[in-house]
Design an enzyme around this catalytic site. Structure first.
Site, mmCIF file in Angstrom:
data_model
loop_
_atom_site.group_PDB
_atom_site.id
_atom_site.type_symbol
_atom_site.label_atom_id
_atom_site.label_comp_id
_atom_site.label_asym_id
_atom_site.label_seq_id
_atom_site.Cartn_x
_atom_site.Cartn_y
_atom_site.Cartn_z
ATOM 1 N N CYS A 11 -26.551 -42.658 27.200
ATOM 2 C CA CYS A 11 -27.487 -43.677 27.538
ATOM 3 C C CYS A 11 -26.972 -44.897 28.262
ATOM 4 O O CYS A 11 -26.670 -44.754 29.300
ATOM 5 C CB CYS A 11 -28.196 -44.038 26.013
ATOM 6 S SG CYS A 11 -29.939 -44.648 26.525
ATOM 7 N N ARG A 50 -41.135 -47.418 27.856
ATOM 8 C CA ARG A 50 -39.950 -47.001 27.005
ATOM 9 C C ARG A 50 -39.839 -45.740 26.619
ATOM 10 O O ARG A 50 -40.926 -44.952 26.215
ATOM 11 C CB ARG A 50 -39.894 -47.945 25.684
ATOM 12 C CG ARG A 50 -38.823 -47.545 24.723
ATOM 13 C CD ARG A 50 -38.184 -48.887 23.973
ATOM 14 N NE ARG A 50 -37.418 -49.658 24.731
ATOM 15 C CZ ARG A 50 -36.049 -49.453 24.753
ATOM 16 N NH1 ARG A 50 -35.631 -48.487 24.289
ATOM 17 N NH2 ARG A 50 -35.499 -50.380 25.423
ATOM 18 N N HIS A 90 -29.338 -39.531 22.256
ATOM 19 C CA HIS A 90 -28.651 -39.991 20.983
ATOM 20 C C HIS A 90 -28.773 -38.830 19.973
ATOM 21 O O HIS A 90 -29.148 -37.722 20.201
ATOM 22 C CB HIS A 90 -29.401 -41.188 20.574
ATOM 23 C CG HIS A 90 -29.200 -42.402 21.532
ATOM 24 N ND1 HIS A 90 -28.228 -43.038 21.783
ATOM 25 C CD2 HIS A 90 -30.289 -42.858 22.631
ATOM 26 C CE1 HIS A 90 -28.294 -44.031 22.484
ATOM 27 N NE2 HIS A 90 -29.621 -43.903 22.984
HETATM 28 N N1 GLN Z 1 -30.531 -50.741 27.385
HETATM 29 C C1 GLN Z 1 -30.529 -49.665 27.965
HETATM 30 C C2 GLN Z 1 -32.018 -49.083 28.218
HETATM 31 O O1 GLN Z 1 -32.841 -49.454 27.676
HETATM 32 C C3 GLN Z 1 -29.831 -48.482 27.321
HETATM 33 C C4 GLN Z 1 -30.490 -48.187 25.794
HETATM 34 C C5 GLN Z 1 -29.755 -47.180 25.153
HETATM 35 O O2 GLN Z 1 -28.519 -47.029 25.135
HETATM 36 N N2 GLN Z 1 -30.340 -46.593 24.054
HETATM 37 O O3 GLN Z 1 -32.354 -48.045 29.046
#
Ligand code: GLN
Length: 237
Positions: free
Chosen positions: A93, A127, A190
């Site tokens: 990520c 998101r 993740h």
């Molecule tokens: N901050 C980055 C995004 O929102 C990565 C998020 C994360 O590592 N889960 O895309």
């Protein structure tokens, strides 16, 4: 036999959504085989040890990525040389984003990446969150959990990690996820990713052993529990 050295980059800032579980999986799947290993945590301002056998960087909030991006610039050449020499690396990520050309955070503007991966990422108002299933030619069905607002696209030559069967992946449109470059993997998964995908974990371990120039056999593990967990996760909506 010297211990295999796993280097965890920025665990304080880049290890959200259970990403530390990847370190546990790597270490335990070696320990279960009697393969000695050590984990070295590297924060900003500390050099990557020259005897690293595997590099891992997890995910993080945009705020943490600002500080990490600044420090990664000083490590970019060493990371690139490590991967070009066949060293294994896993980036999840936010770590995946920062090993690309750049990540444009909605809140903090453009963060320079190390340029290891041929990708660019940009924060969006979407998101992308939830369970994800990806079909990878190399590793079969991959399962994980994603939570990112960053949308990633390939630039130039790139080998996706796989095709998204459920969830978003790199972005809401192209149904592709992650990247493989030599023995380096970038992914949005993740979960933690490696405990749920033992094939990838063992592939990275085999590459780390090769990087250590030691002849160590990788005995097959039963994976009974892992496979039961995977079967259950694949049934989730
Ligand atoms: N901050 C980055 C995004 O929102 C990565 C998020 C994360 O590592 N889960 O895309």
């Amino acid at each position: 036999m010297r211990p295999i050295k796993i280097v965890h980059l920025y665990p304080e800032r880049m290890s959200i959504y259970g990403d530390y579980g990847n370190i546990i999986a790597l270490s335990k799947r070696m320990e279960w085989r009697g393969i000695k290993n050590i984990v070295e945590n590297i924060e900003a301002g500390v050099s990557i040890p020259k005897d690293a056998d595997l590099l891992f960087i997890g995910g993080g909030q945009d705020k943490g990525q600002v500080i990490v991006a600044e420090d990664l610039a000083s490590k970019a050449k060493q990371i690139k040389d490590f991967v070009e020499a066949g060293g294994p690396l896993l980036a999840v990520c936010g770590g995946y984003q920062l090993l690309g050309e750049y990540f444009i955070s909605s809140e903090y503007g453009q963060l320079q990446g190390t340029g290891l991966f041929n990708v660019v990422s940009k924060g969006t108002s979407t998101r992308m969150i939830g369970n994800i299933v990806v079909h990878s030619e190399k590793f079969g069905e991959l399962i994980g959990f994603e939570n990112h607002s960053g949308s990633t696209e390939y630039i130039g030559k790139a080998q996706p990690l796989g095709v998204v069967k459920r969830g978003y992946g790199n972005n809401p449109d192209d149904k592709l996820e992650g990247i493989i470059y030599r023995n380096a993997i970038g992914t949005y998964m993740h979960g933690s990713f490696l405990p749920k995908n033992p094939r990838v974990c063992d592939w990275l371990i085999a590459k780390a052993i090769a990087k250590s120039s030691q002849s160590i056999q990788l005995k097959t593990l039963s994976n009974t529990l892992e496979n039961r967990a995977r079967a259950s996760a694949l049934k989730r909506p």
